[in-house]
Design an enzyme around this catalytic site. Structure first.
Site, PDB file in Angstrom:
ATOM      1  N   ARG A   1     -15.773  11.535   2.091  1.00  0.00           N
ATOM      2  CA  ARG A   1     -15.901  11.720   3.548  1.00  0.00           C
ATOM      3  C   ARG A   1     -16.569  13.045   3.856  1.00  0.00           C
ATOM      4  O   ARG A   1     -16.367  14.036   3.143  1.00  0.00           O
ATOM      5  CB  ARG A   1     -14.514  11.680   4.199  1.00  0.00           C
ATOM      6  CG  ARG A   1     -13.906  10.300   4.244  1.00  0.00           C
ATOM      7  CD  ARG A   1     -12.487  10.339   4.739  1.00  0.00           C
ATOM      8  NE  ARG A   1     -11.537  10.124   3.663  1.00  0.00           N
ATOM      9  CZ  ARG A   1     -10.238  10.385   3.734  1.00  0.00           C
ATOM     10  NH1 ARG A   1      -9.724  10.877   4.834  1.00  0.00           N
ATOM     11  NH2 ARG A   1      -9.453  10.153   2.719  1.00  0.00           N
TER      12      ARG A   1
ATOM     13  N   ARG B   1       4.289   4.229   4.807  1.00  0.00           N
ATOM     14  CA  ARG B   1       3.425   5.232   5.417  1.00  0.00           C
ATOM     15  C   ARG B   1       2.466   4.503   6.337  1.00  0.00           C
ATOM     16  O   ARG B   1       1.792   3.553   5.929  1.00  0.00           O
ATOM     17  CB  ARG B   1       2.645   5.962   4.329  1.00  0.00           C
ATOM     18  CG  ARG B   1       1.599   6.888   4.877  1.00  0.00           C
ATOM     19  CD  ARG B   1       1.002   7.698   3.745  1.00  0.00           C
ATOM     20  NE  ARG B   1      -0.081   8.533   4.219  1.00  0.00           N
ATOM     21  CZ  ARG B   1      -1.310   8.510   3.712  1.00  0.00           C
ATOM     22  NH1 ARG B   1      -1.597   7.703   2.724  1.00  0.00           N
ATOM     23  NH2 ARG B   1      -2.244   9.305   4.196  1.00  0.00           N
TER      24      ARG B   1
ATOM     25  N   ASN C   1       2.993   2.524   0.238  1.00  0.00           N
ATOM     26  CA  ASN C   1       1.877   3.211   0.879  1.00  0.00           C
ATOM     27  C   ASN C   1       0.648   2.335   0.639  1.00  0.00           C
ATOM     28  O   ASN C   1       0.045   2.381  -0.429  1.00  0.00           O
ATOM     29  CB  ASN C   1       1.742   4.588   0.221  1.00  0.00           C
ATOM     30  CG  ASN C   1       0.645   5.424   0.833  1.00  0.00           C
ATOM     31  OD1 ASN C   1      -0.172   4.936   1.615  1.00  0.00           O
ATOM     32  ND2 ASN C   1       0.601   6.688   0.459  1.00  0.00           N
TER      33      ASN C   1
ATOM     34  N   HIS D   1      -2.223  13.698   7.128  1.00  0.00           N
ATOM     35  CA  HIS D   1      -1.512  14.262   5.970  1.00  0.00           C
ATOM     36  C   HIS D   1      -0.153  14.840   6.364  1.00  0.00           C
ATOM     37  O   HIS D   1       0.376  15.737   5.706  1.00  0.00           O
ATOM     38  CB  HIS D   1      -2.345  15.368   5.270  1.00  0.00           C
ATOM     39  CG  HIS D   1      -3.523  14.846   4.510  1.00  0.00           C
ATOM     40  ND1 HIS D   1      -4.739  15.491   4.471  1.00  0.00           N
ATOM     41  CD2 HIS D   1      -3.669  13.733   3.757  1.00  0.00           C
ATOM     42  CE1 HIS D   1      -5.583  14.798   3.732  1.00  0.00           C
ATOM     43  NE2 HIS D   1      -4.952  13.722   3.286  1.00  0.00           N
TER      44      HIS D   1
ATOM     45  N   GLU E   1       4.659  12.733  -0.947  1.00  0.00           N
ATOM     46  CA  GLU E   1       4.771  11.997   0.318  1.00  0.00           C
ATOM     47  C   GLU E   1       5.819  10.888   0.213  1.00  0.00           C
ATOM     48  O   GLU E   1       6.523  10.586   1.180  1.00  0.00           O
ATOM     49  CB  GLU E   1       3.401  11.401   0.697  1.00  0.00           C
ATOM     50  CG  GLU E   1       2.414  12.479   1.131  1.00  0.00           C
ATOM     51  CD  GLU E   1       0.969  12.065   0.985  1.00  0.00           C
ATOM     52  OE1 GLU E   1       0.576  11.678  -0.155  1.00  0.00           O
ATOM     53  OE2 GLU E   1       0.217  12.140   1.966  1.00  0.00           O
TER      54      GLU E   1
END
Ligand code: AMP
Length: 403
Positions: free
Chosen positions: A239, A91, A9, A179, A377
């Protein structure tokens, strides 16, 4: 020799990795987790075993992406002794409108994804770089890309569309959601833990450095808080989340900011960090006595509560709320403050269960079941690599230098 699957990732300043043992019956078990992070002028490589115990903590004096990756693949190769790498899963943040399922990497696919990078220029180029390098150096290892947007392929057009002139949608300017690997993993866990809840109306709150929520029906995505980019929706570590586009235009005009400066402001200087002026880290803010820290947390929770209301109305009610990711899994306080404002949904939090971090943290009388589920993940990526029909050892055409 036993088989293993590696997941990578790759972000802007770090690469997260995991190695899973693949049993002959297809069972996957986590074997190693680690990361490579840029810290100043050096790289820090850390590796843990399946129980989280540290195996390696090394400082590497290498500069440049190619050199770091080459050292990383050599290091992983050494670690794998006695295991054969059956595949590598990656990913990739954005799959655009056309890539809705995990796919085996080919040179053509890489070229297509390169074009898509303009939809997510801060993420996709980093995701693709190791794939290209591995395809060149180790073309015999099958590689698979897993898209963060893919889980949201079931969102209806009405939820995807921006109220812009139609031609923009044709150019791919629409809501995608992110996500997805985390949500897919949670949906699978729910199916195993409670088929009744899985079949119903669920909101999953992925609250980490990046934060979003997903409304699911029957384990599929109906809507989500992130949109065209991973900037939209909830307040995040750095963010901004949902912002009136008019405010953006105003600041650009008043301060004479160009697009790059605006991008830095919205992605790296806003959110919890921007509001508090202290940290992007929720744990630090929860421990702080500064008013600005508690005000930032207030906004973080307020936006979650507001979005739960919106997503519950999209679902026509709510059967379960699931908390996951760094904050969702580890902060009883944030869960309590959020659930405390959702009594109108018939949600009744069991304060003691919440404090001790139980799997179900609602009371038996609660109309909405509240759960905490740890996301993974990497495990989801490894499952996709395992499940994609392909023969390990099939040669993948190496990508040419200018591809
Ligand atoms: P993630 O991106 O999923 O790793 O989540 C990172 C976020 O989780 C950071 O804001 C951390 O401060 C937060 N976090 C981790 N542990 C805790 C905790 N025990 N209490 C509050 N926040 C936490």
């Amino acid at each position: 020799m036993s088989d293993a699957i590696l997941t990578l990732n790759a972000g802007s300043s770090s690469i997260k990795l995991a190695i899973f043992d693949l049993a002959p019956d297809g069972r996957l078990s986590s074997w190693r987790r680690g990361d490579l992070r840029e810290t100043g002028d050096v790289q820090r490589f850390r590796l843990r075993d399946a129980d989280g115990a540290g195996i390696a903590d090394e400082t590497w004096n290498v500069t440049g992406f190619e050199a770091s990756l080459s050292r990383l693949t050599t290091r992983i190769g050494n670690e794998l002794a006695g295991r054969r790498l059956a595949g590598i899963g990656h990913r990739v943040v954005h799959g655009g409108a056309g890539h809705r399922m995990p796919e085996r990497v080919t040179p053509d696919l890489l070229d297509m994804l390169e074009e898509l990078a303009e939809l997510a220029p801060l993420h996709v180029p980093h995701n693709l770089a190791p794939i290209r390098a591995i395809a060149r150096d180790q073309p015999d290892i099958p590689q698979v890309v897993c898209f963060d947007t893919a889980f949201h392929r079931t969102m209806m057009p009405v939820a995807r569309r921006f109220a812009l002139p139609r031609s923009y949608e044709a150019r791919g300017i629409r809501r995608y959601g992110f996500h997805g690997l985390s949500y897919e993993y949670i949906a699978r866990q729910l199916a195993a833990l409670s088929p009744r809840i899985h079949a119903g109306r669920v909101i999953v709150a992925h609250l980490g450095s990046g934060a979003s929520m997903c409304a699911m029906r029957g384990g599929t995505s109906v809507d989500t808080t992130m949109g065209f980019t991973a900037l939209d929706g909830l307040v995040m570590g750095t963010r901004c989340g949902t912002l009136d586009p008019g405010a953006l235009l105003h600041v650009m005009r008043q301060d004479g900011l160009d697009v790059d400066a605006m991008e830095r402001l919205l992605y790296t200087r806003s959110g919890l960090l921007g509001m508090s002026g202290i940290s992007n880290d929720m744990q630090v803010l929860l421990e702080s006595r500064e008013t600005a820290a508690s005000e930032a947390i207030d906004v973080f929770v307020y936006r979650i509560v507001r979005e739960v209301g919106a997503l519950a109305s999209v679902l026509g009610g709510l059967d379960a709320l699931v908390f996951t990711a760094g904050i969702g899994e580890n902060s009883p306080e944030i869960r309590e403050r959020t659930c405390g404002q959702l009594g109108w949904l018939g949600l009744d939090l069991d304060a003691a269960a919440n404090r001790r971090g139980a799997a179900v943290i609602s009371t038996p009388e609660s109309r909405v079941e509240v759960r905490v589920i740890a996301t993974d993940e990497e495990a989801m990526i490894a499952e996709h690599v395992r499940d994609l029909p392909m023969l390990a050892g099939d040669p993948v055409q190496p990508a040419g230098p200018n591809r």
